[in-house]
Scaffold this motif. Structure first.
Motif, PDB file in Angstrom:
ATOM      1  N   ASN A 259       0.832  -1.206   0.000  1.00  0.00           N
ATOM      2  CA  ASN A 259       0.000   0.000   0.000  1.00  0.00           C
ATOM      3  C   ASN A 259       0.871   1.261   0.000  1.00  0.00           C
ATOM      4  O   ASN A 259       0.428   2.332  -0.411  1.00  0.00           O
ATOM      5  CB  ASN A 259      -0.954   0.014   1.202  1.00  0.00           C
ATOM      6  CG  ASN A 259      -0.211  -0.070   2.519  1.00  0.00           C
ATOM      7  OD1 ASN A 259       0.868  -0.662   2.595  1.00  0.00           O
ATOM      8  ND2 ASN A 259      -0.782   0.514   3.546  1.00  0.00           N
ATOM      9  N   ASN A 260       2.108   1.101   0.453  1.00  0.00           N
ATOM     10  CA  ASN A 260       3.031   2.239   0.451  1.00  0.00           C
ATOM     11  C   ASN A 260       4.120   2.088  -0.602  1.00  0.00           C
ATOM     12  O   ASN A 260       4.326   2.969  -1.421  1.00  0.00           O
ATOM     13  CB  ASN A 260       3.667   2.393   1.833  1.00  0.00           C
ATOM     14  CG  ASN A 260       2.669   2.847   2.869  1.00  0.00           C
ATOM     15  OD1 ASN A 260       1.740   3.569   2.537  1.00  0.00           O
ATOM     16  ND2 ASN A 260       2.831   2.416   4.094  1.00  0.00           N
ATOM     17  N   VAL A 261       4.834   0.985  -0.535  1.00  0.00           N
ATOM     18  CA  VAL A 261       5.844   0.736  -1.561  1.00  0.00           C
ATOM     19  C   VAL A 261       5.106   0.023  -2.698  1.00  0.00           C
ATOM     20  O   VAL A 261       5.105  -1.188  -2.803  1.00  0.00           O
ATOM     21  CB  VAL A 261       7.000  -0.114  -1.003  1.00  0.00           C
ATOM     22  CG1 VAL A 261       8.072  -0.316  -2.061  1.00  0.00           C
ATOM     23  CG2 VAL A 261       7.603   0.558   0.217  1.00  0.00           C
ATOM     24  N   ILE A 262       4.491   0.811  -3.535  1.00  0.00           N
ATOM     25  CA  ILE A 262       3.603   0.238  -4.542  1.00  0.00           C
ATOM     26  C   ILE A 262       4.391  -0.604  -5.539  1.00  0.00           C
ATOM     27  O   ILE A 262       5.575  -0.408  -5.738  1.00  0.00           O
ATOM     28  CB  ILE A 262       2.778   1.326  -5.280  1.00  0.00           C
ATOM     29  CG1 ILE A 262       3.696   2.307  -6.009  1.00  0.00           C
ATOM     30  CG2 ILE A 262       1.869   2.049  -4.306  1.00  0.00           C
ATOM     31  CD1 ILE A 262       2.961   3.286  -6.906  1.00  0.00           C
ATOM     32  N   THR A 263       3.708  -1.552  -6.134  1.00  0.00           N
ATOM     33  CA  THR A 263       4.363  -2.509  -7.019  1.00  0.00           C
ATOM     34  C   THR A 263       4.789  -1.846  -8.331  1.00  0.00           C
ATOM     35  O   THR A 263       4.375  -0.724  -8.650  1.00  0.00           O
ATOM     36  CB  THR A 263       3.406  -3.653  -7.366  1.00  0.00           C
ATOM     37  OG1 THR A 263       2.319  -3.094  -8.119  1.00  0.00           O
ATOM     38  CG2 THR A 263       2.880  -4.347  -6.125  1.00  0.00           C
ATOM     39  N   GLN A 264       5.571  -2.594  -9.080  1.00  0.00           N
ATOM     40  CA  GLN A 264       5.981  -2.095 -10.396  1.00  0.00           C
ATOM     41  C   GLN A 264       4.757  -1.865 -11.286  1.00  0.00           C
ATOM     42  O   GLN A 264       4.678  -0.856 -11.994  1.00  0.00           O
ATOM     43  CB  GLN A 264       6.921  -3.101 -11.054  1.00  0.00           C
ATOM     44  CG  GLN A 264       7.297  -2.719 -12.476  1.00  0.00           C
ATOM     45  CD  GLN A 264       8.471  -3.529 -12.976  1.00  0.00           C
ATOM     46  OE1 GLN A 264       9.530  -3.504 -12.380  1.00  0.00           O
ATOM     47  NE2 GLN A 264       8.279  -4.249 -14.071  1.00  0.00           N
ATOM     48  N   LYS A 265       3.821  -2.790 -11.219  1.00  0.00           N
ATOM     49  CA  LYS A 265       2.608  -2.627 -12.033  1.00  0.00           C
ATOM     50  C   LYS A 265       1.873  -1.346 -11.645  1.00  0.00           C
ATOM     51  O   LYS A 265       1.442  -0.568 -12.499  1.00  0.00           O
ATOM     52  CB  LYS A 265       1.685  -3.827 -11.843  1.00  0.00           C
ATOM     53  CG  LYS A 265       2.189  -5.106 -12.475  1.00  0.00           C
ATOM     54  CD  LYS A 265       1.224  -6.233 -12.178  1.00  0.00           C
ATOM     55  CE  LYS A 265       1.668  -7.539 -12.837  1.00  0.00           C
ATOM     56  NZ  LYS A 265       0.745  -8.636 -12.529  1.00  0.00           N
ATOM     57  N   ALA A 266       1.731  -1.160 -10.341  1.00  0.00           N
ATOM     58  CA  ALA A 266       1.029   0.046  -9.883  1.00  0.00           C
ATOM     59  C   ALA A 266       1.805   1.306 -10.258  1.00  0.00           C
ATOM     60  O   ALA A 266       1.207   2.347 -10.564  1.00  0.00           O
ATOM     61  CB  ALA A 266       0.800  -0.021  -8.381  1.00  0.00           C
ATOM     62  N   THR A 267       3.116   1.213 -10.238  1.00  0.00           N
ATOM     63  CA  THR A 267       3.926   2.372 -10.620  1.00  0.00           C
ATOM     64  C   THR A 267       3.701   2.713 -12.091  1.00  0.00           C
ATOM     65  O   THR A 267       3.576   3.883 -12.459  1.00  0.00           O
ATOM     66  CB  THR A 267       5.413   2.088 -10.346  1.00  0.00           C
ATOM     67  OG1 THR A 267       5.569   1.712  -8.982  1.00  0.00           O
ATOM     68  CG2 THR A 267       6.263   3.320 -10.619  1.00  0.00           C
ATOM     69  N   LEU A 268       3.617   1.695 -12.926  1.00  0.00           N
ATOM     70  CA  LEU A 268       3.336   1.952 -14.341  1.00  0.00           C
ATOM     71  C   LEU A 268       1.953   2.566 -14.519  1.00  0.00           C
ATOM     72  O   LEU A 268       1.713   3.351 -15.433  1.00  0.00           O
ATOM     73  CB  LEU A 268       3.439   0.656 -15.141  1.00  0.00           C
ATOM     74  CG  LEU A 268       4.858   0.122 -15.345  1.00  0.00           C
ATOM     75  CD1 LEU A 268       4.807  -1.245 -15.998  1.00  0.00           C
ATOM     76  CD2 LEU A 268       5.690   1.067 -16.187  1.00  0.00           C
ATOM     77  N   GLU A 269       1.054   2.188 -13.637  1.00  0.00           N
ATOM     78  CA  GLU A 269      -0.317   2.697 -13.741  1.00  0.00           C
ATOM     79  C   GLU A 269      -0.474   4.127 -13.230  1.00  0.00           C
ATOM     80  O   GLU A 269      -1.558   4.700 -13.333  1.00  0.00           O
ATOM     81  CB  GLU A 269      -1.269   1.779 -12.971  1.00  0.00           C
ATOM     82  CG  GLU A 269      -1.668   0.552 -13.753  1.00  0.00           C
ATOM     83  CD  GLU A 269      -2.982  -0.026 -13.275  1.00  0.00           C
ATOM     84  OE1 GLU A 269      -3.234   0.049 -12.061  1.00  0.00           O
ATOM     85  OE2 GLU A 269      -3.743  -0.538 -14.108  1.00  0.00           O
ATOM     86  N   LEU A 270       0.602   4.690 -12.698  1.00  0.00           N
ATOM     87  CA  LEU A 270       0.504   6.090 -12.280  1.00  0.00           C
ATOM     88  C   LEU A 270       0.137   6.971 -13.461  1.00  0.00           C
ATOM     89  O   LEU A 270      -0.446   8.040 -13.291  1.00  0.00           O
ATOM     90  CB  LEU A 270       1.829   6.552 -11.660  1.00  0.00           C
ATOM     91  CG  LEU A 270       2.178   5.928 -10.308  1.00  0.00           C
ATOM     92  CD1 LEU A 270       3.586   6.303  -9.897  1.00  0.00           C
ATOM     93  CD2 LEU A 270       1.186   6.352  -9.230  1.00  0.00           C
ATOM     94  N   GLY A 271       0.531   6.530 -14.640  1.00  0.00           N
ATOM     95  CA  GLY A 271       0.142   7.296 -15.821  1.00  0.00           C
ATOM     96  C   GLY A 271       1.149   7.137 -16.936  1.00  0.00           C
ATOM     97  O   GLY A 271       2.303   6.757 -16.696  1.00  0.00           O
ATOM     98  N   ASP A 272       0.721   7.432 -18.152  1.00  0.00           N
ATOM     99  CA  ASP A 272       1.604   7.255 -19.301  1.00  0.00           C
ATOM    100  C   ASP A 272       2.303   8.556 -19.684  1.00  0.00           C
ATOM    101  O   ASP A 272       2.925   8.631 -20.735  1.00  0.00           O
ATOM    102  CB  ASP A 272       0.837   6.680 -20.491  1.00  0.00           C
ATOM    103  CG  ASP A 272      -0.183   7.667 -21.049  1.00  0.00           C
ATOM    104  OD1 ASP A 272      -0.341   8.758 -20.461  1.00  0.00           O
ATOM    105  OD2 ASP A 272      -0.823   7.346 -22.066  1.00  0.00           O
ATOM    106  N   ASN A 273       2.180   9.578 -18.833  1.00  0.00           N
ATOM    107  CA  ASN A 273       2.865  10.841 -19.111  1.00  0.00           C
ATOM    108  C   ASN A 273       3.695  11.234 -17.897  1.00  0.00           C
ATOM    109  O   ASN A 273       3.352  10.894 -16.756  1.00  0.00           O
ATOM    110  CB  ASN A 273       1.869  11.943 -19.465  1.00  0.00           C
ATOM    111  CG  ASN A 273       0.897  12.188 -18.336  1.00  0.00           C
ATOM    112  OD1 ASN A 273       1.187  12.952 -17.424  1.00  0.00           O
ATOM    113  ND2 ASN A 273      -0.262  11.519 -18.365  1.00  0.00           N
ATOM    114  N   PHE A 274       4.762  11.963 -18.151  1.00  0.00           N
ATOM    115  CA  PHE A 274       5.728  12.260 -17.091  1.00  0.00           C
ATOM    116  C   PHE A 274       5.112  12.968 -15.885  1.00  0.00           C
ATOM    117  O   PHE A 274       5.409  12.609 -14.740  1.00  0.00           O
ATOM    118  CB  PHE A 274       6.895  13.065 -17.676  1.00  0.00           C
ATOM    119  CG  PHE A 274       7.994  13.325 -16.698  1.00  0.00           C
ATOM    120  CD1 PHE A 274       8.931  12.346 -16.407  1.00  0.00           C
ATOM    121  CD2 PHE A 274       8.087  14.545 -16.049  1.00  0.00           C
ATOM    122  CE1 PHE A 274       9.947  12.582 -15.489  1.00  0.00           C
ATOM    123  CE2 PHE A 274       9.103  14.790 -15.132  1.00  0.00           C
ATOM    124  CZ  PHE A 274      10.027  13.805 -14.856  1.00  0.00           C
TER     125      PHE A 274
END
Lengths: 426, 258
Positions: A259-274
């Protein structure tokens, strides 16, 4: 009759190192047989069965193949080709990869030993890889007297806004890591900076022979209990009495809570723009730091702990993975890099695309830190020309040279080199 | 794996994501709620784990730069309040952060605790360990006293580490390092401290240890490693290559118990 193979990515000592990005190479006949007939030769993989492998092409591509037939003129004129490490087949030691030149009768006419040198998940290193890294790190620190001191002094409170809280967070840290890695490679050229994949269990990283653990009983303090003779046993930074201290706040048999150290998948889902992706400075980055008690959990002291560099290698790998996945390698594409959020005053200095990065630019004019920059010019690599003595934000974005030009000379084991046109993937 | 195949594999894995619902639930929480976390950190009615979770959230905020500045003063004040909390784990967590922030209040509290003034905040070894992170000799005399008074191994080792910042401790450290009756952890800490204070005195003592056939392999491994670091400069690749092999061998022998 022999074949000489020459690679662009050759160090001053004659050793050659490849990543996933293709580099130019050439082959030529050194002492052709009489008759002046051209000689057909097949370039193929040599090296050991479990070692690194390479792929070849006649042009710069991301689809190299195992073998490449070429015809070498009897004149000795070189024939150019491109060679890259085969994705997911990195070396574990120097010369476990090689290019063989095979003649038409199957005879070996030449061999070029090399290393496919890639940054790897720390828990997947061989014992030799781990030890080479630790020893190079220990030497760089030299019990507090070595060049590591200047790295520690770079990541401090007074330089905080060069590197944090603004868009330059990913590129600044990429430069910082590369500077450290090149310094380690000056000690042992076969070393790369491993990463701590903090969204996966990584107990091997905290084993005694690697980065270690403190005594089980907190009343004994948090100083890491290294085995006798361990290369980091004498590690010191700020004072002559401050060894590495760290205690996990989570069970190291697992990853930190997602929930804090979010997964790689969740990190990618932060968004497709910088601008969206940049929030990874908070989660997972900030929470990865604070998964421990000890200096690593505070921005101004974190770089005292070698774990900092493995943690940040993973932060950088996540950016690299995101860049690859969404095709965000064009620095001029605002989806790859953009100045958003509250600006650094004045004029976003240090964070604009073509701003040079402190400390390598030597700048002491406000808002740059007003103390003497701890690092000098960015270390030169004999393998690649980038980024030069005073890197910019722009220099750090297309680290593989996907949009052209040389790479920065590093790659991650799970982030391939892939050519693409500008724009998002489907 | 072919790069295009790899992309398809990754896309397939990402397609199985649990969706963005989890992330949406995080939206806004990164920048909000720090004040709430400050209150939670100081709330004695909450469990220790909850209070430390609040601390971790605040610490993560310190990595976000200006956004955190509005609550930084309250954050430090809360940490100082928690220094005297009833829970050991929480006290240690708060002191750890404050020491990293070079907080004079925390440093004084730790020194008082070690001198027996007021509440004992931490076990002495843990307190000395925190002071050693940013100590400039202010706690050396405490460490020296504890070294003479206590037989507690972790405490003695930590005191020897802290004396690595005290030039007047060279003789004491050299003696401890060579004393075969001393605990091995204390000998190791003394050796490393002496190396930092006086490399030539260390080399002299290390030579005696290495030449002593009856001395222990653990302290020999320590001094050999320290000597090797001193003998090879960072730029001396040739020397380093030979040293790598020797040191790796030594480490393996130690780890395997041979």
């Amino acid at each position: 009759m022999t074949v000489e193979i020459v690679l662009d990515a050759t160090a001053e000592d004659g050793r050659a190192f490849l990543g996933w990005a293709p580099v130019k190479a050439s082959a030529r006949l050194k002492n052709p047989s009489p008759g002046n007939a051209p000689v057909p030769v097949t370039l193929s993989n040599g090296g050991t069965a479990t070692g690194g492998r390479v792929v070849f092409d006649t042009k710069r591509s991301d689809a190299g193949r195992d073998q490449l037939p070429i015809v070498l003129p009897a004149s000795g004129q070189p024939v150019e080709f491109w060679v890259a490490g085969q994705f997911q087949r990195p070396s574990i030691a120097y010369a476990d990869a090689a290019i063989d030149a095979i003649g038409p009768d199957g005879a070996a006419l030449g061999r070029r030993e090399l290393m496919v040198r890639i940054r790897k998940n720390a828990v997947k290193l061989t014992a030799d890889e781990r030890d080479r890294f630790l020893i190079a790190l220990g030497k760089l620190n030299d019990q507090g007297n070595g060049p590591f001191r200047s790295f520690r002094d770079t990541h401090v409170e007074d330089s905080y806004y060069e590197a944090h809280g603004y868009p330059g967070f990913p590129p600044w840290h990429r430069a910082y890591l590369l500077d450290l890695e090149r310094s380690l490679q000056a000690i042992d050229a076969t070393v790369t900076l491993p990463y701590w994949r903090f969204d996966e269990p990584a107990s091997a990283l905290f084993a005694p022979e690697f980065l270690g653990m403190p005594p089980a009983n907190p009343s004994e303090g948090d100083v890491i209990d290294f085995p006798y003779g361990h290369p980091l046993e004498t590690w010191r930074t700020d004072t002559t009495s401050d060894p590495i201290a760290r205690r996990p706040r989570y069970n190291i048999a697992n990853a930190p809570p997602s929930n804090n150290v979010i997964t790689q998948k969740a990190t990618l889902e932060l968004g497709d723009n910088f601008p969206a992706f940049r929030s990874y400075e908070g989660r997972p980055h900030g929470y990865a730091h604070t998964s421990f008690q000890g200096p690593v959990n505070n921005p101004s002291t974190a770089a005292k702990d070698p774990l900092f560099f493995l943690l940040h290698a993973n932060v950088d790998r996540l950016w690299a993975f995101w860049q690859w996945y969404y095709h965000r390698t064009d620095p001029d594409d605002p989806k790859s890099y953009a100045l958003t959020g509250p600006p650094r005053q004045p004029n976003n200095i240090g964070h604009k695309l073509d701003d040079t990065l402190w400390p390598w630019n030597g700048d002491t004019v406000a808002p740059r830190p007003n103390f003497k920059p701890p690092r000098g010019a960015f270390p030169v690599s004999s393998l690649v020309t980038r980024p030069g003595a005073t890197p910019t934000i722009r220099d750090m974005i297309d680290y593989q040279g996907v949009k052209g030009g040389p790479s920065l000379g590093f790659d991650y084991d799970d982030v391939p080199f892939e050519l693409h046109s500008t724009g998002p993937v489907s | 794996m072919n790069v295009k195949d790899y992309r398809r594999k990754i896309e397939s894995e990402l397609a199985q994501l649990d969706g963005k619902a989890g992330l949406e639930s995080l939206a806004g929480t990164e920048h909000d709620g720090w004040q709430q976390a400050i209150n939670q950190l100081q709330n004695p009615d909450l469990t220790t784990d909850l209070r430390i979770a609040a601390l971790q959230r605040l610490q993560a905020g310190t990595f976000l730069g200006l956004q955190f500045e509005s609550v930084r003063a309250d954050y430090v004040a809360a940490l100082r309040n928690v220094v005297t909390a009833s829970d050991d784990k929480l006290r240690l967590a708060a002191l750890d952060v404050l020491v990293n922030l070079k907080d004079d209040f925390a440093r004084q509290k730790l020194q008082d605790s070690l001198r027996g003034i007021g509440q004992q905040l931490l076990a002495p070894a843990a307190a000395l360990g925190l002071l050693a992170r940013d100590d400039h000799g202010s706690a050396a005399h405490i460490a020296r006293d504890l070294l003479f008074q206590s037989k507690d191994v972790p405490l003695r080792a930590q005191a020897a580490r802290l004396l690595g910042g005290d030039p007047s401790a060279k003789g004491l450290l050299a003696a401890l390092m060579q004393d075969k009756d001393e605990f091995r952890e204390v000998r190791r800490a003394s050796a490393v401290s002496l190396r930092n204070l006086d490399p030539s005195a260390f080399a002299q003592a290390a030579g005696k240890i290495l030449a002593d056939g009856s001395d222990f392999k653990d302290i020999k491994a320590t001094v050999r490693g320290a000597l090797n670091l001193a003998q090879t400069s960072a730029a001396n690749t040739t020397a380093a290559v030979g040293w790598v092999g020797r040191t790796i061998g030594a480490i393996r022998n130690i780890l395997s118990g041979s």
